[in-house]
Write a protein that holds these residues in place. Structure first.
Motif, PDB file in Angstrom:
ATOM      1  N   PHE A 467       0.693  -0.704  -0.033  1.00 48.47           N
ATOM      2  CA  PHE A 467      -0.191  -0.245   0.030  1.00 48.47           C
ATOM      3  C   PHE A 467       0.922   1.422   0.301  1.00 48.47           C
ATOM      4  N   VAL A 468       0.877   2.066  -0.573  1.00 48.63           N
ATOM      5  CA  VAL A 468       1.774   3.445  -0.522  1.00 48.63           C
ATOM      6  C   VAL A 468       0.189   3.970   0.609  1.00 48.63           C
ATOM      7  N   VAL A 469       1.069   4.973   1.571  1.00 47.26           N
ATOM      8  CA  VAL A 469       0.655   5.517   2.829  1.00 47.26           C
ATOM      9  C   VAL A 469       0.459   6.975   2.587  1.00 47.26           C
ATOM     10  N   ALA A 470      -0.147   7.589   2.740  1.00 50.19           N
ATOM     11  CA  ALA A 470      -0.551   9.434   2.461  1.00 50.19           C
ATOM     12  C   ALA A 470       0.451   9.474   3.539  1.00 50.19           C
ATOM     13  N   ASP A 471       0.709  11.521   2.892  1.00 50.97           N
ATOM     14  CA  ASP A 471       1.805  12.076   3.510  1.00 50.97           C
ATOM     15  C   ASP A 471       1.242  12.189   4.975  1.00 50.97           C
ATOM     16  N   ALA A 472      -0.136  12.173   4.896  1.00 49.72           N
ATOM     17  CA  ALA A 472      -0.722  12.953   6.409  1.00 49.72           C
ATOM     18  C   ALA A 472      -1.356  11.735   7.658  1.00 49.72           C
ATOM     19  N   VAL A 473      -0.323  10.409   7.465  1.00 49.52           N
ATOM     20  CA  VAL A 473      -0.655   9.402   8.610  1.00 49.52           C
ATOM     21  C   VAL A 473       0.784   9.456   8.283  1.00 49.52           C
ATOM     22  N   PRO A 474       1.204   8.802  10.499  1.00 49.42           N
ATOM     23  CA  PRO A 474       1.675   9.282  10.628  1.00 49.42           C
ATOM     24  C   PRO A 474       2.226   7.774  10.488  1.00 49.42           C
ATOM     25  N   LEU A 475       3.717   7.450  10.414  1.00 45.63           N
ATOM     26  CA  LEU A 475       4.179   5.655  10.318  1.00 45.63           C
ATOM     27  C   LEU A 475       5.347   5.755  11.311  1.00 45.63           C
ATOM     28  N   GLY A 476       5.175   7.026  12.958  1.00 42.27           N
ATOM     29  CA  GLY A 476       6.426   6.322  13.808  1.00 42.27           C
ATOM     30  C   GLY A 476       5.631   5.783  14.448  1.00 42.27           C
ATOM     31  N   GLY A 477       6.441   4.883  15.403  1.00 43.29           N
ATOM     32  CA  GLY A 477       5.657   3.232  16.129  1.00 43.29           C
ATOM     33  C   GLY A 477       5.457   2.538  15.394  1.00 43.29           C
ATOM     34  N   VAL A 478       5.609   2.669  14.634  1.00 35.40           N
ATOM     35  CA  VAL A 478       4.705   1.017  13.637  1.00 35.40           C
ATOM     36  C   VAL A 478       6.238   0.531  12.902  1.00 35.40           C
ATOM     37  N   SER A 479       6.097  -1.107  13.422  1.00 36.35           N
ATOM     38  CA  SER A 479       7.190  -1.559  12.673  1.00 36.35           C
ATOM     39  C   SER A 479       7.524  -2.576  12.550  1.00 36.35           C
ATOM     40  N   VAL A 480       8.092  -2.955  11.905  1.00 34.50           N
ATOM     41  CA  VAL A 480       7.178  -4.680  10.787  1.00 34.50           C
ATOM     42  C   VAL A 480       7.015  -6.110  12.267  1.00 34.50           C
ATOM     43  N   GLY A 481       5.736  -6.352  11.515  1.00 38.09           N
ATOM     44  CA  GLY A 481       5.719  -7.801  13.140  1.00 38.09           C
ATOM     45  C   GLY A 481       4.482  -6.942  13.595  1.00 38.09           C
ATOM     46  N   ASP A 482       3.449  -5.182  13.664  1.00 35.95           N
ATOM     47  CA  ASP A 482       3.203  -4.971  14.461  1.00 35.95           C
ATOM     48  C   ASP A 482       1.489  -5.856  13.426  1.00 35.95           C
ATOM     49  N   GLN A 483       0.675  -5.910  14.223  1.00 37.71           N
ATOM     50  CA  GLN A 483      -0.986  -5.659  14.259  1.00 37.71           C
ATOM     51  C   GLN A 483      -1.056  -4.136  13.941  1.00 37.71           C
ATOM     52  N   VAL A 484      -2.138  -4.347  12.747  1.00 38.60           N
ATOM     53  CA  VAL A 484      -2.543  -2.812  12.443  1.00 38.60           C
ATOM     54  C   VAL A 484      -3.898  -2.781  12.670  1.00 38.60           C
ATOM     55  N   ASP A 485      -4.729  -2.202  12.255  1.00 39.01           N
ATOM     56  CA  ASP A 485      -5.642  -1.500  11.872  1.00 39.01           C
ATOM     57  C   ASP A 485      -5.596   0.046  11.328  1.00 39.01           C
ATOM     58  N   PHE A 486      -6.131  -0.503   9.636  1.00 33.97           N
ATOM     59  CA  PHE A 486      -6.262   1.098   8.725  1.00 33.97           C
ATOM     60  C   PHE A 486      -7.793   1.476   7.934  1.00 33.97           C
ATOM     61  N   GLY A 487      -7.835   2.133   7.231  1.00 35.12           N
ATOM     62  CA  GLY A 487      -8.241   2.202   6.598  1.00 35.12           C
ATOM     63  C   GLY A 487      -8.104   2.966   4.634  1.00 35.12           C
ATOM     64  N   PHE A 488      -7.885   2.732   3.605  1.00 41.20           N
ATOM     65  CA  PHE A 488      -7.817   2.750   2.608  1.00 41.20           C
ATOM     66  C   PHE A 488      -8.734   3.603   1.696  1.00 41.20           C
ATOM     67  N   ASP A 489      -8.712   4.286   0.491  1.00 43.13           N
ATOM     68  CA  ASP A 489      -8.515   4.020  -0.663  1.00 43.13           C
ATOM     69  C   ASP A 489      -7.792   4.130  -1.795  1.00 43.13           C
ATOM     70  N   MET A 490      -8.622   3.872  -3.131  1.00 42.84           N
ATOM     71  CA  MET A 490      -8.168   3.465  -4.490  1.00 42.84           C
ATOM     72  C   MET A 490      -8.309   4.492  -5.023  1.00 42.84           C
ATOM     73  N   VAL A 491      -7.048   5.449  -4.814  1.00 44.09           N
ATOM     74  CA  VAL A 491      -6.286   6.532  -5.594  1.00 44.09           C
ATOM     75  C   VAL A 491      -5.488   6.033  -7.109  1.00 44.09           C
ATOM     76  N   GLY A 492      -6.426   6.385  -8.750  1.00 45.04           N
ATOM     77  CA  GLY A 492      -5.851   5.968  -9.224  1.00 45.04           C
ATOM     78  C   GLY A 492      -5.667   4.331  -9.955  1.00 45.04           C
ATOM     79  N   GLY A 493      -6.090   3.971  -9.064  1.00 45.12           N
ATOM     80  CA  GLY A 493      -5.664   1.767  -9.520  1.00 45.12           C
ATOM     81  C   GLY A 493      -5.136   2.162  -8.068  1.00 45.12           C
TER      82      GLY A 493
END
Length: 507
Positions: A467-493
């Motif tokens: 996935f591409v992460v929007a600039d407004a979404v912070p990635l601090g504290g997220v690392s490989v192996g973490d379980q996450v909940d996320f919301g996404f859109d389809m932008v340009g396919g």
């Protein structure tokens, strides 16, 4: 002599033993120095492997070597020292670029012409059609040498029809007229009308005082005969279609408009028309309809223009051109041939320094005069490949080069849109359209690979994807192996994450 030969044999054996011992010692030293690995393996081990990928599907990454689950081929390693080169794009030999005759274009700010032109074909006006039918059963006594395609005037005879059933009713009507009973006369005359007799025939019977069982079928309008189903001597039942006449006072021009430009058209607007049969002559028509069906092969929509046809000069089948006028607007422009339309997103090939090329995702707008409006993804002054870009895109895909996303382009430019019309970009970010949960597999800049569960709204099964992460979404504290909940859109396919929340370990 014998002692000398024996001495030589002893010396040779000793030398051979020293060679063997030296080889064993050298092999032992080599193994000790390399940690038990061969020199080739040691050289290869010096390069850090980031991940493995399938060249046919470079977007999917794997953490260990093996066979590709997509193709019957081995996975290819991506080394750390290649990552910077992959981010900068793929390098093409300048000599090869010159031999291919590749053309380049510079992204520029300009004015996009508002006029939209489309080729058109003259056709019959299907709303101006007259159907001639037999009102009663009878026999064809005479035809007037008509044929399909003939242009006739209103009232032109088509055939003489003998209707025996009309004779008795006309005799009764004439007898009732002699009684001077107005009520009976009116009822008898109405019976003739219900039997299908035209008013002209009833009037002729009243004037002559004699029955008339032969009626001449005439054309109700002027125009061209489309179909003619009457011949001398044939018998016809009531309701049989004898002919179809298409009027020629107005004609239609059916124009094929690209699907992407159909939104600019409005029913009722005036259009300019030029025909190949009358060069230099401009006519004016009116857009009457946009047909609801899109042609699947050419992805075009049919625009119907109605045009007056004085003197019948415009013949169905003639070719012409329609110009839909519009206002010119400022825009960021690239040649239309430079845009690669994949069906899911639009790409261009950026030409960088040192012979490097990188695909970049763009959002396109209107198109006119061979130029395409760029709403997002490019900056003024960037160079793009205008010809042969499909070869560059294929090489970039095989090399695992990822395309520059719209978010990355906005971050580099420091603005929300590369186009000079920022009103086209929404000021606020809407809520994500889709939600899911997953585990982080890898993080690369603003790209994140997740092994997520199914997404019923998109009919997606559980799978691993990037996935591409929007600039407004912070990635601090997220690392490989973490379980996450996320919301996404389809932008340009492309799936773009709008919200990302890390689950705590106790959850």
């Amino acid at each position: 002599m014998i002692r000398f030969e024996r001495k030589n044999m002893v010396l040779a054996a000793a030398a051979a033993g020293l060679i063997v011992v030296g080889g064993v010692a050298g092999l032992a030293l080599a193994r000790f120095g390399s940690g038990g690995a061969s020199p080739v393996a040691a050289a290869a081990g010096e390069r850090e492997v980031l991940y493995w990928y399938d060249p046919m599907t470079p977007g999917q990454r794997f953490d260990k070597p093996g066979k590709s689950p997509f193709m019957d081929m081995q996975l290819v390693p991506r080394y750390a020292d290649e990552e910077s080169g992959a981010a900068a794009g793929v390098r093409i030999d300048p000599a090869l670029v010159q031999n291919l005759g590749v053309r380049f274009a510079t992204v520029r700010s300009g004015t996009l012409e508002g006029d939209l032109t489309a080729s058109a074909v003259v056709d019959y006006n299907e709303r101006d059609v007259a159907v001639v039918q037999a009102r009663a059963g009878g026999f064809v006594q005479r035809v007037y040498a008509r044929a399909p395609g003939d242009v006739i005037a209103a009232g032109a005879p088509l055939a003489d029809l003998l209707v025996p059933d009309w004779g008795g009713a006309q005799i009764e009507y004439l007898a009732v007229r002699r009684t001077d009973d107005a009520a009976l006369i009116g009822a008898a005359r109405q019976r003739l009308v219900l039997l299908g007799m035209p008013e002209s025939l009833i009037a002729a019977v009243e004037r002559s005082g004699r029955p008339r069982t032969t009626v001449t079928i005439v054309s109700p309008i002027s125009g061209a005969i489309r179909t003619l189903g009457v011949r001398a001597g044939m018998s016809v039942p009531a309701g049989l279609t004898l002919a179809e006449i298409n009027g020629l006072s107005t004609v239609w021009l059916n124009a094929a408009v690209p699907e992407a430009l159909a939104g600019q058209l409005r029913v009722g607007r005036s259009v300019d028309v030029t025909l190949a049969a009358f060069p230099g002559e401009r006519m004016t028509g009116r857009l009457t309809a946009l047909l609801p069906e899109v042609t699947g092969d050419s992805r075009t929509l049919t625009a119907r223009v109605e045009l007056r046809n004085p003197g019948g000069r415009l013949r169905p089948g003639m070719f012409g051109q329609i110009t839909f006028g519009g206002s010119s607007t400022p825009a960021l422009l690239v040649p239309s041939e430079a845009v690669i339309r994949t069906g899911q997103r639009n790409l261009v090939m950026l030409a960088g320094e040192g012979g490097r090329y990188q695909p970049a995702e763009v959002r396109v707008g209107r198109e006119a005069g061979g130029q395409t409006e760029i709403l997002a993804g490019l900056r003024d002054g960037e160079r793009v490949v205008a010809s042969g870009q499909f070869l560059f895109d294929s090489e970039a895909s095989l090399s695992g080069v990822t395309a520059r996303s719209l978010e990355q382009a906005r971050a580099q430019s420091g603005s929300e849109s590369a186009a000079p019309t920022p009103a086209r970009v929404p000021a606020s970010t809407p809520a994500p359209a889709y939600r899911a949960s997953g585990r982080v597999q890898s993080l690369q800049g603003r790209s994140i690979t997740l092994a997520h569960g199914p997404v019923p709204a998109l009919q997606w099964p559980a799978m691993t994807m990037t996935f591409v992460v929007a600039d407004a979404v912070p990635l601090g504290g997220v690392s490989v192996g973490d379980q996450v909940d996320f919301g996404f859109d389809m932008v340009g396919g492309k799936a773009t994450i709008r919200s990302l929340t890390r689950r705590e370990a106790d959850q």
